[in-house]
Design a protein around this motif. Structure first.
Motif, PDB file in Angstrom:
ATOM      1  N   ALA A   4       4.321   1.002  -3.058  1.00 43.83           N
ATOM      2  CA  ALA A   4       2.973   0.960  -3.625  1.00 43.83           C
ATOM      3  C   ALA A   4       2.934   0.034  -4.837  1.00 43.83           C
ATOM      4  O   ALA A   4       3.811   0.086  -5.697  1.00 43.83           O
ATOM      5  N   LEU A   5       1.936  -0.830  -4.870  1.00 46.87           N
ATOM      6  CA  LEU A   5       1.800  -1.788  -5.962  1.00 46.87           C
ATOM      7  C   LEU A   5       0.320  -2.053  -6.185  1.00 46.87           C
ATOM      8  O   LEU A   5      -0.408  -2.378  -5.252  1.00 46.87           O
ATOM      9  N   THR A   6      -0.115  -1.873  -7.421  1.00 48.02           N
ATOM     10  CA  THR A   6      -1.484  -2.177  -7.818  1.00 48.02           C
ATOM     11  C   THR A   6      -1.405  -2.910  -9.154  1.00 48.02           C
ATOM     12  O   THR A   6      -0.320  -2.981  -9.752  1.00 48.02           O
ATOM     13  N   PRO A   7      -2.517  -3.413  -9.662  1.00 46.30           N
ATOM     14  CA  PRO A   7      -2.476  -4.038 -10.981  1.00 46.30           C
ATOM     15  C   PRO A   7      -1.914  -3.091 -12.058  1.00 46.30           C
ATOM     16  O   PRO A   7      -1.258  -3.536 -12.998  1.00 46.30           O
ATOM     17  N   LEU A   8      -2.152  -1.794 -11.898  1.00 49.81           N
ATOM     18  CA  LEU A   8      -1.689  -0.811 -12.879  1.00 49.81           C
ATOM     19  C   LEU A   8      -0.180  -0.610 -12.890  1.00 49.81           C
ATOM     20  O   LEU A   8       0.351   0.030 -13.788  1.00 49.81           O
ATOM     21  N   PRO A  14      -7.781  -4.604 -21.008  1.00 48.31           N
ATOM     22  CA  PRO A  14      -9.038  -3.954 -21.389  1.00 48.31           C
ATOM     23  C   PRO A  14      -9.771  -3.305 -20.212  1.00 48.31           C
ATOM     24  O   PRO A  14     -10.579  -2.411 -20.393  1.00 48.31           O
ATOM     25  N   SER A  15      -9.502  -3.772 -18.978  1.00 49.00           N
ATOM     26  CA  SER A  15     -10.181  -3.193 -17.807  1.00 49.00           C
ATOM     27  C   SER A  15      -9.196  -2.924 -16.679  1.00 49.00           C
ATOM     28  O   SER A  15      -9.220  -3.588 -15.641  1.00 49.00           O
ATOM     29  N   PRO A  16      -8.301  -1.926 -16.874  1.00 48.66           N
ATOM     30  CA  PRO A  16      -7.325  -1.618 -15.827  1.00 48.66           C
ATOM     31  C   PRO A  16      -8.008  -1.082 -14.571  1.00 48.66           C
ATOM     32  O   PRO A  16      -9.051  -0.443 -14.649  1.00 48.66           O
ATOM     33  N   GLU A  17      -7.438  -1.401 -13.426  1.00 44.39           N
ATOM     34  CA  GLU A  17      -7.969  -0.867 -12.164  1.00 44.39           C
ATOM     35  C   GLU A  17      -6.926  -0.936 -11.077  1.00 44.39           C
ATOM     36  O   GLU A  17      -5.941  -1.646 -11.181  1.00 44.39           O
ATOM     37  N   THR A  18      -7.186  -0.179 -10.030  1.00 42.71           N
ATOM     38  CA  THR A  18      -6.363  -0.274  -8.838  1.00 42.71           C
ATOM     39  C   THR A  18      -6.971  -1.361  -7.962  1.00 42.71           C
ATOM     40  O   THR A  18      -7.892  -2.043  -8.370  1.00 42.71           O
ATOM     41  N   CYS A  19      -6.510  -1.485  -6.794  1.00 48.27           N
ATOM     42  CA  CYS A  19      -7.044  -2.501  -5.887  1.00 48.27           C
ATOM     43  C   CYS A  19      -7.717  -1.817  -4.717  1.00 48.27           C
ATOM     44  O   CYS A  19      -7.442  -2.104  -3.565  1.00 48.27           O
ATOM     45  N   GLY A  20      -8.578  -0.867  -4.986  1.00 50.42           N
ATOM     46  CA  GLY A  20      -9.218  -0.080  -3.940  1.00 50.42           C
ATOM     47  C   GLY A  20     -10.220  -0.778  -3.102  1.00 50.42           C
ATOM     48  O   GLY A  20     -10.531  -1.881  -3.120  1.00 50.42           O
ATOM     49  N   ASP A  57       0.859  -1.167   0.000  1.00 50.42           N
ATOM     50  CA  ASP A  57       0.000   0.000   0.000  1.00 50.42           C
ATOM     51  C   ASP A  57       0.905   1.229   0.000  1.00 50.42           C
ATOM     52  O   ASP A  57       2.108   1.128   0.255  1.00 50.42           O
ATOM     53  N   THR A  58       0.361   2.379  -0.274  1.00 49.86           N
ATOM     54  CA  THR A  58       1.161   3.608  -0.239  1.00 49.86           C
ATOM     55  C   THR A  58       1.826   3.724   1.125  1.00 49.86           C
ATOM     56  O   THR A  58       1.164   3.631   2.155  1.00 49.86           O
ATOM     57  N   GLY A  59       3.129   3.874   1.129  1.00 43.46           N
ATOM     58  CA  GLY A  59       3.881   3.983   2.369  1.00 43.46           C
ATOM     59  C   GLY A  59       4.267   2.648   2.971  1.00 43.46           C
ATOM     60  O   GLY A  59       4.946   2.609   3.986  1.00 43.46           O
ATOM     61  N   GLY A  60       3.854   1.543   2.378  1.00 46.00           N
ATOM     62  CA  GLY A  60       4.195   0.221   2.895  1.00 46.00           C
ATOM     63  C   GLY A  60       5.658  -0.113   2.604  1.00 46.00           C
ATOM     64  O   GLY A  60       6.286   0.474   1.728  1.00 46.00           O
TER      65      GLY A  60
END
Length: 85
Positions: A31-35, A79-85, A24-27
């Motif tokens: 920071a790591l997400t699918p994007l 085709p469907s980028p997203e974060t892991c919110g 997560d941000t600051g981890g």
């Protein structure tokens, strides 16, 4: 080159449960997400199993496939980028 046999929905749950605390941000893992990566980059990362520490060793092959599928399906160039919110 898509991962085969993974469940993206389960992978999202597993990512949040096992990965997000460090990525997560600051981890400590940054920071790591699918994007963060492209579909091909996610596949290569999981092929190499190049995760520091013992996390990958402690997870089942099926769970890793599920996480890979989630990240692949929602990568920056998918085709469907997203974060892991």
């Amino acid at each position: 080159m898509a991962v085969e046999g993974g469940n993206s929905r389960k992978g999202k749950h597993l990512f949040k449960k096992n990965c997000k605390s460090c990525h997560d941000t600051g981890g400590e893992g940054g920071a790591l997400t699918p994007l963060t990566k492209t579909m091909g980059q996610w596949d290569r990362f999981f092929e190499k199993q190049d995760h520091p520490g013992d996390l990958f060793k402690s997870m089942s092959e099926k769970d890793l496939k599920d996480i890979n599928q989630f990240l692949y399906d929602h990568a920056a160039d998918s085709p469907s980028p997203e974060t892991c919110g």
